[in-house]
Design an enzyme around this catalytic site. Structure first.
Site, PDB file in Angstrom:
ATOM      1  N   THR A  11       0.810  -1.223   0.000  1.00 14.69           N
ATOM      2  CA  THR A  11       0.000   0.000   0.000  1.00 14.69           C
ATOM      3  C   THR A  11       0.842   1.273   0.000  1.00 14.69           C
ATOM      4  OG1 THR A  11      -1.663  -1.216   1.236  1.00 14.69           O
ATOM      5  CG2 THR A  11      -2.012   1.115   1.074  1.00 14.69           C
ATOM      6  N   THR A  68      -3.622   0.491  -3.280  1.00 14.94           N
ATOM      7  CA  THR A  68      -3.028  -0.760  -2.779  1.00 14.94           C
ATOM      8  C   THR A  68      -3.220  -1.934  -3.725  1.00 14.94           C
ATOM      9  OG1 THR A  68      -2.961  -2.217  -0.828  1.00 14.94           O
ATOM     10  CG2 THR A  68      -5.130  -1.500  -1.539  1.00 14.94           C
ATOM     11  N   GLU A  72      -2.817  -4.689  -1.752  1.00 10.02           N
ATOM     12  CA  GLU A  72      -2.875  -5.411  -0.475  1.00 10.02           C
ATOM     13  C   GLU A  72      -1.477  -5.800   0.016  1.00 10.02           C
ATOM     14  OE1 GLU A  72      -4.105  -5.871   2.221  1.00 10.02           O
ATOM     15  OE2 GLU A  72      -3.933  -7.907   2.942  1.00 10.02           O
ATOM     16  N   GLU A 115      -6.432  -8.684  -2.681  1.00 14.67           N
ATOM     17  CA  GLU A 115      -7.305  -7.912  -1.788  1.00 14.67           C
ATOM     18  C   GLU A 115      -8.392  -8.744  -1.111  1.00 14.67           C
ATOM     19  OE1 GLU A 115      -6.536  -4.581  -0.376  1.00 14.67           O
ATOM     20  OE2 GLU A 115      -6.049  -4.560  -2.503  1.00 14.67           O
ATOM     21  N   ASP A 146      -8.794  -9.562   2.513  1.00 17.59           N
ATOM     22  CA  ASP A 146      -9.309  -8.587   3.497  1.00 17.59           C
ATOM     23  C   ASP A 146     -10.741  -8.946   3.934  1.00 17.59           C
ATOM     24  OD1 ASP A 146      -7.088  -7.035   3.807  1.00 17.59           O
ATOM     25  OD2 ASP A 146      -7.793  -5.346   2.615  1.00 17.59           O
ATOM     26  N   SER A 178     -11.890  -2.561   4.172  1.00 22.15           N
ATOM     27  CA  SER A 178     -10.566  -1.953   4.118  1.00 22.15           C
ATOM     28  C   SER A 178     -10.296  -1.171   5.392  1.00 22.15           C
ATOM     29  CB  SER A 178     -10.509  -1.013   2.912  1.00 22.15           C
ATOM     30  OG  SER A 178      -9.306  -0.275   2.922  1.00 22.15           O
ATOM     31  N   SER A 179      -9.024  -0.859   5.589  1.00 21.28           N
ATOM     32  CA  SER A 179      -8.635   0.074   6.653  1.00 21.28           C
ATOM     33  C   SER A 179      -8.113   1.383   6.080  1.00 21.28           C
ATOM     34  CB  SER A 179      -7.517  -0.529   7.507  1.00 21.28           C
ATOM     35  OG  SER A 179      -7.932  -1.735   8.062  1.00 21.28           O
ATOM     36  N   GLY A 232      -0.314   0.445   5.723  1.00 14.54           N
ATOM     37  CA  GLY A 232      -0.048  -0.282   6.968  1.00 14.54           C
ATOM     38  C   GLY A 232      -1.161  -1.211   7.416  1.00 14.54           C
ATOM     39  N   GLY A 233      -2.021  -1.650   6.486  1.00  9.22           N
ATOM     40  CA  GLY A 233      -3.110  -2.540   6.885  1.00  9.22           C
ATOM     41  C   GLY A 233      -3.953  -1.880   7.953  1.00  9.22           C
TER      42      GLY A 233
HETATM   43  N1  GLU Z   1      -5.586  -4.024   1.939  1.00  7.43           N
HETATM   44  C1  GLU Z   1      -5.447  -3.184   3.082  1.00  7.43           C
HETATM   45  C2  GLU Z   1      -6.682  -2.376   3.331  1.00  7.43           C
HETATM   46  O1  GLU Z   1      -7.400  -2.090   2.424  1.00  7.43           O
HETATM   47  C3  GLU Z   1      -4.310  -2.259   2.958  1.00  7.43           C
HETATM   48  C4  GLU Z   1      -3.057  -3.011   3.009  1.00  7.43           C
HETATM   49  C5  GLU Z   1      -1.941  -2.288   3.672  1.00  7.43           C
HETATM   50  O2  GLU Z   1      -1.989  -1.110   3.909  1.00  7.43           O
HETATM   51  O3  GLU Z   1      -0.959  -2.923   3.966  1.00  7.43           O
HETATM   52  O4  GLU Z   1      -6.939  -2.038   4.430  1.00  7.43           O
END
Ligand code: GLU
Length: 638
Positions: free
Chosen positions: A437, A455, A457, A485, A488, A515-516, A537-538
């Site tokens: 990301t 992203t 992912e 993705e 998630d 998502s985050s 950063g997930g």
């Molecule tokens: N796929 C994650 C999300 O949508 C983002 C991945 C990441 O930031 O490492 O939350």
């Protein structure tokens, strides 16, 4: 070097010389209005309550970009210089990053672009999040090892259609001019940055023979500074520049548009490589119909406030805005900035209070937040002040919440007369891994602002390029990586413990995984955007945004200081803290003494821009946790 690039990275030295050559080949900056950054000394229009940028912060009249890679920043600055607006520049950055930061994001994935348009005063987001194919099922990950490396994890990519639409509707330049910097980078090459080199031989980059041979030829990562060219990607970009987004989503052999075939073949692969050994894959079910049906969504942001500032951020399918606003809302009753009461930046009391607010919000997130086009996410109740007061009541500064908090039921705060649900003992959802990301922010001379997180992912997605085998046995490579993705989603079927229905974030055909990603903007009391930021950063993205917001509002830091300061993150209800090494070791010890487990590691990479609302001058701040770079316009004269 004839421009004011500000790489905050401590490691980008070699690259910058090559980048300078690339930048110098760009059209000369317009000097029509005496191209000089505004004098930094007088900064009269500080925003009430927030610290004005320090006097040595360069301020710019004609736009600024903050990007996690110097080439991406240069691409955005060039497009601004050529008369593009923040939307054009943001899309140019997204495509350039596909070339120079391919591990993080690109055409094979999707993201969220939060846009503030000066002309109408509207703030909206373009949701290019991937969707599950029509053939996706709730249990498609059950029993699948290494699912995030297999075709079953690939969602229908959204970036190309969404960016083409937003440029057509709100940009000033044609798409092909916006794509030009990326095409040039892919064709002529770029010098591998330290970060590019660092990740090139990670195990996911080696997941398929073509990715392995490109990223880690002969088992060796390119040395920083090595010229990297991606001709297949240049050709793919040219096809899109020539024929538009349909060339990506539809199989049109008469026009030479066969990218869709490459996406389908990539996700249908029957094997993967793990530690060099072939393993059975699990192909995805994506079809041409899934690709043709992909539609981006224009969504209103979720809006809330923190100590008088309006915050707008990404709505579902992201959990970003709701979780950030929950955390901030629960914290508002504590004087986090007041050292005389034991709070203040970096005190154990402040950090522990933040940690428990995060734990409470993440407990709710796991149950209630998902794609609101498919499930009834209680977006009002989750951030209702009365609900947040109830949740905040569980926090005691100086004392860890024990046992771990569980989700509560926000629906009575949203639906009049609704009775609080009885919590059932059922399976809790499981969420897949997060990595990769990229986030970047742009402000232009007209007052438009963009905050964009993009992203695929995990780092390198599924580690497979879109491409297919030709009748002669050669591989027709499209040069971009496919996302993973769909991990998630909850990777095991679950049940919402309050409704008794399927878990809100369980897989459904055409649904977007939760998502985050949290592209965010802060507005002044007059409703003018003053800051735009976000992070990769997930799930920790949410906490990066919270940390920076608190640093700005409670601790009175300027934007760069707010980014540089150490961060804390808890991304579940468990008392498991990630703390940055920028805090002294006694801080970790203090948190451990309260019963938390503390691991030390970096949290996120925040790239931000700010705007002084009265003068319209803009500035940027970048994160040295990656190769953060700010470029402002006009560039200073040599
Ligand atoms: N796929 C994650 C999300 O949508 C983002 C991945 C990441 O930031 O490492 O939350």
């Amino acid at each position: 070097m004839a421009f004011s690039m500000r790489p905050t990275s401590r490691r980008a030295g070699v690259t910058l010389a090559v980048l300078a050559a690339w930048a110098c080949a760009a059209p000369a900056p317009s000097l029509a209005d005496g191209a000089r950054p505004a004098a930094p000394a007088a900064q009269p229009d500080r925003v009430r309550g927030l610290k004005a940028p320090p006097v040595d912060t360069p301020l710019y009249r004609r736009g600024v970009v903050a990007v996690a890679n110097p080439y991406g920043a240069e691409a955005g600055a060039r497009v601004l210089q050529q008369g593009g607006n923040a939307i054009d520049a943001a899309v140019a950055i997204a495509y350039a990053l596909n070339v120079v930061e391919p591990q993080s994001a690109g055409m094979g994935g999707g993201g969220f672009m939060l846009v503030h348009l000066a002309k109408t005063g509207e703030t909206f987001s373009i949701d290019t999040r991937e969707t599950a194919p029509a053939g996706a099922t709730r249990d498609m990950f059950s029993g699948v090892s290494n699912a995030s490396r297999k075709g079953v994890a690939v969602g229908v990519p959204g970036m190309v259609r969404g960016t083409a639409q937003v440029v057509a509707e709100h940009g000033k330049l044609p798409l092909k001019r916006v794509l030009a910097p990326a095409i040039e980078l892919a064709e002529d090459g770029f010098a591998a940055t330290q970060r590019y080199a660092d990740v090139s031989c990670n195990d996911r980059a080696l997941n398929s023979p073509e990715a392995r041979d490109f990223f880690c030829p002969g088992g060796v990562a390119p040395a920083p500074g090595t010229l990297v060219r991606n001709l297949p990607l240049a050709n793919t970009l040219k096809l899109i520049a020539r024929h538009g987004a349909d060339c990506f989503y539809q199989y049109q052999p008469d026009k030479g548009c066969d990218i869709a075939q490459g996406i389908l073949a990539g996700q249908a692969r029957s094997t993967i490589l793990v530690n060099g050994v072939e393993q059975a894959g699990k192909p995805g079910s994506m079809t041409l119909a899934d690709l043709a049906a992909y539609q981006p969504a224009r969504r209103a942001p979720i809006e809330g406030s923190y100590r008088g500032y309006t915050i707008k951020a990404m709505a579902p399918p992201s959990s970003g805005a709701l979780t950030v606003l929950q955390i901030l809302g629960m914290l508002e009753r504590f004087p986090l900035g007041d050292a005389s009461q034991g709070f203040g930046f970096g005190s154990v009391k402040t950090l522990q209070t933040m940690a428990d607010a995060m734990r409470l919000a993440f407990a709710d997130r796991a149950i209630w937040m998902a794609d609101a086009d498919f499930v009834p996410v209680p977006t009002v109740g989750l951030i209702h002040p009365d609900y947040l007061a109830l949740r905040s009541g569980l926090i005691t500064p100086g004392q860890r919440i024990d046992p771990n908090p569980v989700a509560d039921d926000p629906r009575p705060y949203e639906i009049p007369g609704f009775k609080r649900g009885q919590r059932l003992a059922v399976a809790l959802p499981v969420t897949g891994p997060d990595n990769g990301t990229t986030h970047f922010s742009v402000a232009d001379r007209w007052g438009n602002v963009v905050s964009y997180t993009n992203t695929i992912e995990s780092s390198h997605g599924i580690g497979t390029f879109a491409g297919y085998t030709l009748p002669d046995g050669s591989f027709r490579n499209f040069g971009f990586l496919l996302n993973n993705e769909l991990t998630d989603f909850n990777t095991s079927p679950s049940t919402n413990p309050f409704t008794g229905t399927d878990g809100y974030n369980d897989v459904q055909p055409q649904k977007r995984p939760r998502s985050s990603m949290t592209p965010t903007m802060i507005f002044d009391p007059e409703g003018r955007p003053i800051l735009a930021y976000g992070s990769p950063g997930g799930a920790t993205i949410i906490n990066s945004v919270v940390n920076v917001t608190i640093n700005l509002v409670d601790h009175g830091m300027g934007l760069q200081a707010a980014i540089d300061a150490g961060r804390i993150s808890v991304a579940s209800a468990n008392p498991s803290i990630t703390l940055e090494s920028r805090f002294p070791t006694e801080t970790a010890d203090g948190l451990r003494a309260l019963g938390y487990s503390v691991s030390i590691g970096d949290v996120g990479s925040v790239q931000a821009v700010g705007r002084l609302p009265q003068s319209g001058l803009v500035y940027g701040a970048a994160d040295d946790r990656r190769e953060g770079t700010v470029i402002g316009l006009p560039r200073p004269r040599p």
